[in-house]
Design an enzyme around this catalytic site. Structure first.
Site, mmCIF file in Angstrom:
data_model
loop_
_atom_site.group_PDB
_atom_site.id
_atom_site.type_symbol
_atom_site.label_atom_id
_atom_site.label_comp_id
_atom_site.label_asym_id
_atom_site.label_seq_id
_atom_site.Cartn_x
_atom_site.Cartn_y
_atom_site.Cartn_z
ATOM 1 C CG HIS A 178 60.493 55.071 32.565
ATOM 2 N ND1 HIS A 178 60.845 53.777 32.258
ATOM 3 C CD2 HIS A 178 60.424 55.722 31.368
ATOM 4 C CE1 HIS A 178 61.002 53.650 30.950
ATOM 5 N NE2 HIS A 178 60.743 54.828 30.380
ATOM 6 C CB SER A 299 43.523 56.371 60.886
ATOM 7 O OG SER A 299 44.256 55.776 61.933
ATOM 8 C CE LYS A 305 46.732 58.079 56.718
ATOM 9 N NZ LYS A 305 47.115 56.744 57.125
ATOM 10 C CD GLU A 312 43.893 52.597 50.325
ATOM 11 O OE1 GLU A 312 44.910 52.087 50.808
ATOM 12 O OE2 GLU A 312 43.073 53.244 50.999
ATOM 13 C CD GLN A 344 26.889 22.377 40.462
ATOM 14 O OE1 GLN A 344 25.877 21.875 40.008
ATOM 15 N NE2 GLN A 344 27.435 21.993 41.602
HETATM 16 N N1 ARG Z 1 23.667 22.676 38.580
HETATM 17 C C1 ARG Z 1 24.179 22.182 37.342
HETATM 18 C C2 ARG Z 1 25.170 23.199 36.745
HETATM 19 O O1 ARG Z 1 25.137 24.321 37.142
HETATM 20 C C3 ARG Z 1 23.067 21.960 36.375
HETATM 21 C C4 ARG Z 1 23.380 20.955 35.332
HETATM 22 C C5 ARG Z 1 23.444 19.613 35.938
HETATM 23 N N2 ARG Z 1 23.489 18.576 34.975
HETATM 24 C C6 ARG Z 1 23.639 17.307 35.297
HETATM 25 N N3 ARG Z 1 23.651 16.460 34.341
HETATM 26 N N4 ARG Z 1 23.824 16.930 36.525
HETATM 27 O O2 ARG Z 1 25.974 22.913 35.914
#
Ligand code: ARG
Length: 490
Positions: A178, A299, A305, A312, A344
């Site tokens: 604590h 600083s 400082k 940090e 993606q």
């Molecule tokens: N750039 C895409 C990704 O990172 C690759 C796969 C894309 N596939 C598709 N059917 N458009 O996921």
């Protein structure tokens, strides 16, 4: 945000760069009349994030060219031409081949360059594969390597913790619960309390690497590959431990990304706690730690400082990793079966979190290595009241129950507070009044060295237990007997 790569806009519009440059190279488009809008491209293109996958995409593409030969889809000549072409593409990329804004993603870019190198035969490489199984494979290969780099960076920090701990075995300091002074411990015991969480992190990273080491290539877009390619051969060539058992799952399984992000977030969380301890102990109020010059800043206004900026930033960056983990889990939750474009963004989260961690780990190790521990300030923070538990234990050893002893010592603490003195300054008559089993030898129990020396059960702060702990830590840092060899060279 992950480090963005420079997109060479000039080369896309440069008429001298050749006729093919103006029109974009696409892996799809036959069924489209007009091309995509610039707004769509701006949203859809992922090359600025996934460019770094190029060594892995080339590696798996070479293996795929061989697999297609094995399946009688390509002649040996064609397969060899593609392999040579991919080597040439690799050399160009390694030499700094510029990205074009029209390159949708890294797979498209490599396909474009391969066409430039070997002409039409390049169009045969995409037989039986999809970017869906391709990107999953490349990301897994990248992740397998990453886990090794992270393991190394964590080990370096553990090594620094161990080294500093060894020098603090006889230095005593308060432990806190604590944030209130609790019981004396050795400085080594406190520092090693930050070693073991990192050891658990390395176990988690190894498990995440194992999850990544399953080959999706050969799954096609979703339903599997229609050509008799050998996935076993692909697995061996590419250094995977196993083969995905279901093509639908294979193209959308990002569990391994979640596992790496969780492991990374745990490392980040542990670093933030170590950083916080050091920052507090480095304040003038504590004065246990003196920061060096390599990882601190001054600083612009206050000449006196020296601020622990690296620590940090280490403390703060755990928040980014946690953000990336939650963003990935939120992406996966409720996603329809199989590949969806939402996926993606997995790489955005993966790269941002792990890039951050790979910056933070060496900086934390460096900052800790240059910390000087002021052992006189550490022991000056000890007070005899911190031995109240030892006093209760003293009575227990003399036959009192712990509850009764706790009450008697509580009374003595109240008296010392009322008089504004340490427990050691109370007269023996006060002790005798608090409990009949107190004797003259009670003052021995109020000694910090003795308090520490009594805690020798495994995992305690006693000097023998701490030496054993240091030995265990040393063993944990030994390299494994058969280190996993890095992936087959591209
Ligand atoms: N750039 C895409 C990704 O990172 C690759 C796969 C894309 N596939 C598709 N059917 N458009 O996921």
């Amino acid at each position: 945000m992950p480090a963005m790569i420079d997109v060479d806009i000039a080369s896309a519009t440069d008429a001298t760069a050749g006729a093919a440059v103006g029109k974009s190279h696409k892996l799809w488009g036959g069924r489209f009349g007009a091309g995509p809008t610039p707004e769509f491209d701006a949203l859809n293109n992922s090359i600025s994030v996934d460019f770094r996958l190029w060594p892995y995409d080339i590696q798996l593409s070479k293996a795929w060219a061989v697999a297609l030969w094995g399946a009688n889809v390509l002649t040996l000549d064609e397969s060899k031409t593609l392999e040579r072409g991919l080597d040439a593409v690799r050399a160009r990329l390694a030499a700094g081949e510029p990205v074009r804004p029209s390159d949708e993603d890294v797979h498209t870019m490599i396909d474009r360059l391969l066409h430039e190198e070997v002409g039409d035969v390049a169009s045969k490489l995409h037989t039986g594969r999809s970017r869906n199984d391709q990107v999953a494979t490349a990301t897994r290969l990248w992740t397998m390597e990453l886990c090794q780099r992270l393991d190394h960076a964590v080990r370096v920090l553990q090594g620094v913790l161990l080294e500093q701990a060894e020098s603090l075995q006889t230095a005593l300091m308060p432990s806190y619960t604590h944030m209130q002074r609790a019981i004396p411990v050795s400085g080594a015991h406190w520092l090693l309390s930050h070693f073991w969480p990192l050891e658990r992190d390395r176990v988690r990273l190894r498990a995440a690497a194992k999850s990544a080491a399953v080959l999706p290539l050969g799954s096609g877009a979703v339903a599997g590959c229609a050509y008799p390619i050998s996935r076993v051969l692909l697995q061996g060539t590419l250094g995977f431990d196993a083969i995905t058992p279901n093509s639908i799952d294979a193209v959308s399984d990002r569990d391994f990304v979640a596992e790496v992000l969780f492991s990374a977030t745990m490392v980040g969380t542990h670093l933030s706690r170590l950083a916080e301890d050091l920052i507090i102990y480095g304040s003038s109020e504590f004065g246990f730690v003196q920061f060096g010059e390599g990882y601190t800043s001054g600083s612009s206004m206050m000449p006196q400082k020296r601020n622990p900026d690296a620590l940090e930033l280490a403390r703060g960056s755990a928040a980014r990793m946690l953000g990336n983990l939650t963003a990935l889990l939120a992406t996966l939750k409720g996603l329809p079966t199989s590949y969806n474009k939402d996926l993606q963004d997995d790489k955005r989260y993966l790269f941002d979190a792990t890039d951050t961690l790979l910056l933070v780990l060496p900086a934390t190790a460096g900052a800790l290595a240059e910390c000087r521990f002021r052992t006189e300030r550490m022991s000056a923070a000890l007070s005899s009241t911190m031995m109240a538990t030892d006093l209760a234990d003293y009575l227990v050893r003399k036959g009192a129950t712990f509850r009764e002893a706790h009450g008697a010592v509580g009374m003595l603490v109240r008296e010392s507070e009322r008089k504004g003195v340490e427990l050691t300054a109370l007269p023996i008559s006060s002790f005798a009044a608090a409990h009949p089993r107190f004797d003259e030898d009670v003052f021995d129990a109020l000694n910090a060295e003795r308090s520490v020396a009594q805690r020798e059960a495994e995992g305690g702060t006693g000097p023998v237990a701490v030496r054993a702990q240091i030995e265990m830590a040393r063993v944990a840092l030994q390299p494994p007997p058969t280190p996993r060899s890095s992936n087959v060279a591209v």
